[in-house]
Design a protein around this motif. Structure first.
Motif, PDB file in Angstrom:
ATOM      1  N   UNK A  39      90.611 -38.223  52.805  1.00  0.00           N
ATOM      2  CA  UNK A  39      89.763 -37.039  52.704  1.00  0.00           C
ATOM      3  C   UNK A  39      90.098 -36.011  53.779  1.00  0.00           C
ATOM      4  N   UNK A  40      90.378 -36.455  54.987  1.00  0.00           N
ATOM      5  CA  UNK A  40      90.703 -35.533  56.072  1.00  0.00           C
ATOM      6  C   UNK A  40      91.934 -34.693  55.751  1.00  0.00           C
ATOM      7  N   UNK A  41      92.921 -35.279  55.069  1.00  0.00           N
ATOM      8  CA  UNK A  41      94.133 -34.544  54.705  1.00  0.00           C
ATOM      9  C   UNK A  41      93.857 -33.472  53.660  1.00  0.00           C
ATOM     10  N   UNK A  42      92.761 -33.618  52.956  1.00  0.00           N
ATOM     11  CA  UNK A  42      92.364 -32.640  51.937  1.00  0.00           C
ATOM     12  C   UNK A  42      91.375 -31.615  52.484  1.00  0.00           C
ATOM     13  N   UNK A  43      91.031 -31.758  53.760  1.00  0.00           N
ATOM     14  CA  UNK A  43      90.053 -30.851  54.357  1.00  0.00           C
ATOM     15  C   UNK A  43      88.623 -31.222  54.033  1.00  0.00           C
ATOM     16  N   UNK A  44      88.404 -32.465  53.624  1.00  0.00           N
ATOM     17  CA  UNK A  44      87.071 -32.940  53.268  1.00  0.00           C
ATOM     18  C   UNK A  44      86.499 -33.785  54.396  1.00  0.00           C
ATOM     19  N   UNK A  69      83.785 -26.570  44.378  1.00  0.00           N
ATOM     20  CA  UNK A  69      84.117 -27.702  45.252  1.00  0.00           C
ATOM     21  C   UNK A  69      84.863 -28.851  44.554  1.00  0.00           C
ATOM     22  N   UNK A  70      84.899 -28.855  43.243  1.00  0.00           N
ATOM     23  CA  UNK A  70      85.626 -29.901  42.517  1.00  0.00           C
ATOM     24  C   UNK A  70      87.136 -29.703  42.588  1.00  0.00           C
ATOM     25  N   UNK A  71      87.546 -28.533  43.038  1.00  0.00           N
ATOM     26  CA  UNK A  71      88.961 -28.170  43.065  1.00  0.00           C
ATOM     27  C   UNK A  71      89.375 -27.821  44.482  1.00  0.00           C
ATOM     28  N   UNK A  72      90.584 -28.246  44.836  1.00  0.00           N
ATOM     29  CA  UNK A  72      91.105 -28.053  46.184  1.00  0.00           C
ATOM     30  C   UNK A  72      92.520 -27.495  46.110  1.00  0.00           C
ATOM     31  N   UNK A  87      88.973 -36.028  40.913  1.00  0.00           N
ATOM     32  CA  UNK A  87      88.722 -36.725  39.661  1.00  0.00           C
ATOM     33  C   UNK A  87      87.281 -37.185  39.482  1.00  0.00           C
ATOM     34  N   UNK A  88      86.624 -37.579  40.543  1.00  0.00           N
ATOM     35  CA  UNK A  88      85.242 -38.061  40.436  1.00  0.00           C
ATOM     36  C   UNK A  88      84.249 -36.927  40.217  1.00  0.00           C
ATOM     37  N   UNK A  89      84.691 -35.686  40.360  1.00  0.00           N
ATOM     38  CA  UNK A  89      83.782 -34.541  40.312  1.00  0.00           C
ATOM     39  C   UNK A  89      83.909 -33.693  39.047  1.00  0.00           C
ATOM     40  N   UNK A  90      84.882 -33.994  38.201  1.00  0.00           N
ATOM     41  CA  UNK A  90      85.159 -33.142  37.035  1.00  0.00           C
ATOM     42  C   UNK A  90      84.898 -33.924  35.755  1.00  0.00           C
ATOM     43  N   UNK A  91      84.240 -33.281  34.818  1.00  0.00           N
ATOM     44  CA  UNK A  91      83.957 -33.897  33.521  1.00  0.00           C
ATOM     45  C   UNK A  91      85.260 -34.171  32.768  1.00  0.00           C
ATOM     46  N   UNK A  92      85.233 -35.232  31.994  1.00  0.00           N
ATOM     47  CA  UNK A  92      86.420 -35.672  31.261  1.00  0.00           C
ATOM     48  C   UNK A  92      86.983 -34.585  30.337  1.00  0.00           C
TER      49      UNK A  92
END
Length: 107
Positions: A39-44, A69-72, A87-92
């Motif tokens: 997460x740290x590498x993604x800025x999260x 916030x679902x996209x980085x 992936x855990x934040x976006x609808x299928x």
């Protein structure tokens, strides 16, 4: 993936054996990369990992989606042409549409 895009994931990196590349069989261009990144590498915030999917998309689509916030910014790819999807934040259904767009853009 295999039924829709005739693609099997390729695991190219010994250092990151869970990272999978999806590419066209005809032209070998990548259209997606599945990764689990710190997460740290993604800025999260946090110390865990985040499952992401990097997709190639039009710059205007990236600019629009980057507001959510679902996209980085894409991890290890050109941030003008690639976007990381949490992936855990976006609808299928939305994920499927974005994947199809990336596939078309790279064919």
């Amino acid at each position: 993936m295999q039924q829709t895009y005739q693609t099997k994931p390729e695991f190219l990196w010994k250092k990151n054996p869970t990272y999978a590349v999806l590419r066209h069989s005809a032209n070998q261009k990548w259209y997606a990369i599945v990764m689990n990144v710190e997460q740290a590498k993604l800025g999260l915030p946090g110390a865990g990992q985040e499952d992401i999917l990097d997709l190639k998309l039009p710059p205007e689509t990236i600019a629009n989606l980057s507001e959510f916030p679902e996209f980085l910014p894409a991890y290890h790819m050109n941030k003008t042409h690639w976007l990381a999807v949490r992936l855990a934040k976006v609808e299928r259904a939305e994920l499927a549409a974005l994947l199809a767009q990336s596939y078309q853009l790279t064919s």
